[in-house]
Design a protein around this motif. Structure first.
Motif, short mmCIF file in Angstrom:
data_model
loop_
_atom_site.label_atom_id
_atom_site.label_comp_id
_atom_site.label_asym_id
_atom_site.label_seq_id
_atom_site.Cartn_x
_atom_site.Cartn_y
_atom_site.Cartn_z
N UNK A 192 0.85 -1.19 -0.16
CA UNK A 192 0.09 -0.06 -0.12
C UNK A 192 0.81 1.14 0.03
N UNK A 193 1.81 1.31 0.56
CA UNK A 193 2.71 2.56 1.03
C UNK A 193 3.58 2.67 -0.39
N UNK A 194 3.89 1.50 -1.09
CA UNK A 194 4.73 1.87 -2.31
C UNK A 194 3.93 2.02 -3.44
N UNK A 195 2.71 1.95 -3.43
CA UNK A 195 1.76 2.25 -4.64
C UNK A 195 2.02 3.88 -4.87
N UNK A 196 2.51 4.18 -6.07
CA UNK A 196 2.70 5.52 -6.42
C UNK A 196 1.64 6.64 -6.53
N UNK A 197 0.45 6.11 -6.30
CA UNK A 197 -0.73 7.27 -6.54
C UNK A 197 -1.17 7.71 -5.08
N UNK A 198 -1.23 9.09 -5.01
CA UNK A 198 -1.71 9.74 -3.75
C UNK A 198 -3.06 9.21 -3.22
N UNK A 199 -3.90 8.93 -4.46
CA UNK A 199 -5.31 8.72 -4.18
C UNK A 199 -5.52 7.16 -4.09
N UNK A 200 -5.29 6.86 -2.83
CA UNK A 200 -5.38 5.19 -2.60
C UNK A 200 -5.86 4.69 -1.18
N UNK A 201 -6.59 3.70 -1.15
CA UNK A 201 -6.98 3.08 0.15
C UNK A 201 -6.80 1.72 0.40
N UNK A 202 -6.64 1.30 1.46
CA UNK A 202 -6.61 -0.19 1.86
C UNK A 202 -7.64 -0.67 2.82
N UNK A 203 -8.49 -1.82 2.05
CA UNK A 203 -9.53 -2.43 2.80
C UNK A 203 -9.32 -3.67 3.24
N UNK A 204 -9.95 -4.14 4.62
CA UNK A 204 -9.85 -5.51 5.11
C UNK A 204 -11.33 -5.69 5.21
N UNK A 205 -11.72 -7.10 4.57
CA UNK A 205 -12.82 -7.69 4.84
C UNK A 205 -12.95 -9.09 5.03
N UNK A 206 -14.03 -9.63 5.64
CA UNK A 206 -14.19 -10.97 5.68
C UNK A 206 -15.16 -11.73 4.80
N UNK A 207 -14.78 -12.56 4.28
CA UNK A 207 -15.50 -13.21 2.89
C UNK A 207 -15.51 -14.65 2.91
N UNK A 208 -16.45 -15.25 2.25
CA UNK A 208 -16.53 -16.76 2.04
C UNK A 208 -16.12 -17.18 0.57
N UNK A 209 -15.22 -17.90 0.43
CA UNK A 209 -14.48 -18.42 -0.89
C UNK A 209 -14.74 -19.92 -0.83
N UNK A 210 -14.53 -20.30 -1.91
CA UNK A 210 -14.29 -21.91 -2.26
C UNK A 210 -13.76 -22.26 -3.42
N UNK A 211 -13.26 -23.34 -3.48
CA UNK A 211 -12.54 -23.53 -4.99
C UNK A 211 -13.93 -24.62 -5.88
#
Length: 231
Positions: A192-211
């Motif tokens: 996130x810090x390395x992304x060279x765009x000032x307009x940025x955000x980091x989101x954390x979410x819980x979700x269900x997944x399966x193969x």
């Protein structure tokens, strides 16, 4: 690595490993898909012409993108992974190419959306971010995500026991993991810090997944780094 001096870490190269990836690798969950698509609508990039999925592996994330955008190109340094992607479920607007994440074969300011699903921690971050800045057009977006090691399993009455066994195994395996897994453990903070765009955000979410090949559902904590290049 030999033959690819610009690629910091090459993993999952063998054909057998790639075949297992195709069979069991999680596709992006519905919640993550909605998060990315909502962000693109917010930034006015939801009608993207060219989408590039970097470190696409056997194409699970690439195929999700193909459902929403005109042209999608999946890239990966592994020839075996790209071969599996070509042999998997196909859509006419998707193509795949073998190349390192740090040297993308696209013109300057030509890409509307650049994505990476559970792969960016293997890249040389400085070189990859330089490429992202080069190829993404003004007003274009970047979406970089991964699932974390914070997971639980759900399968009938065995859910609690399965989760306990899974977490014990994870704790054991983490002692022997590659040092780049630290990016996942730190919720992609450095990415996130390395992304060279000032307009940025980091989101954390819980979700269900399966193969596609297992009835066991995983509930995972996902982190998604989103950014938009200034117009």
């Amino acid at each position: 690595m030999p033959g690819h001096p610009s690629m910091a870490t090459q993993m999952f190269e063998a054909r057998g490993h790639a075949a297992i990836y195709q069979k069991y690798r999680f596709a992006p969950g519905k919640e993550l898909q909605r998060t990315i698509l909502s962000y693109l609508r917010e930034k006015g990039t939801n009608s993207a012409e060219l989408v590039v999925d970097v470190g696409c592996g056997s194409g699970q994330g690439t195929r999700f993108l193909a459902e929403h955008f005109k042209k999608v190109v999946g890239t990966d340094i592994s020839e075996a992974q790209i071969q599996e992607a070509w042999e998997g479920p196909s859509m006419p607007n998707v193509s795949y190419i073998v190349c390192p994440a740090e040297k993308l074969p696209f013109k300057d300011a030509s890409v509307d959306l650049l994505t990476s699903f559970t792969a960016a921690h293997w890249f040389d971050l400085e070189k990859f971010m330089r490429e992202a800045k080069r190829v993404v057009r003004p007003g274009g977006c970047v979406a970089i995500s991964t699932y974390t090691v914070d997971m639980s399993l759900r399968y009938g009455k065995c859910s609690e026991k399965l989760t306990q066994v899974f977490r014990e195994l994870w704790d054991l395996l983490l002692k022997y993991s590659h040092h780049r897994i630290k990016h996942v453990l730190e919720d992609y903070k450095e990415i996130f810090e390395a992304l060279p765009f000032p307009d940025k955000k980091r989101m954390l979410e819980v979700m269900g997944v399966s193969s596609r090949e297992t009835p066991v559902e995983f509930w995972v904590r996902h982190v998604c780094v989103l950014g938009c290049k200034a117009r």
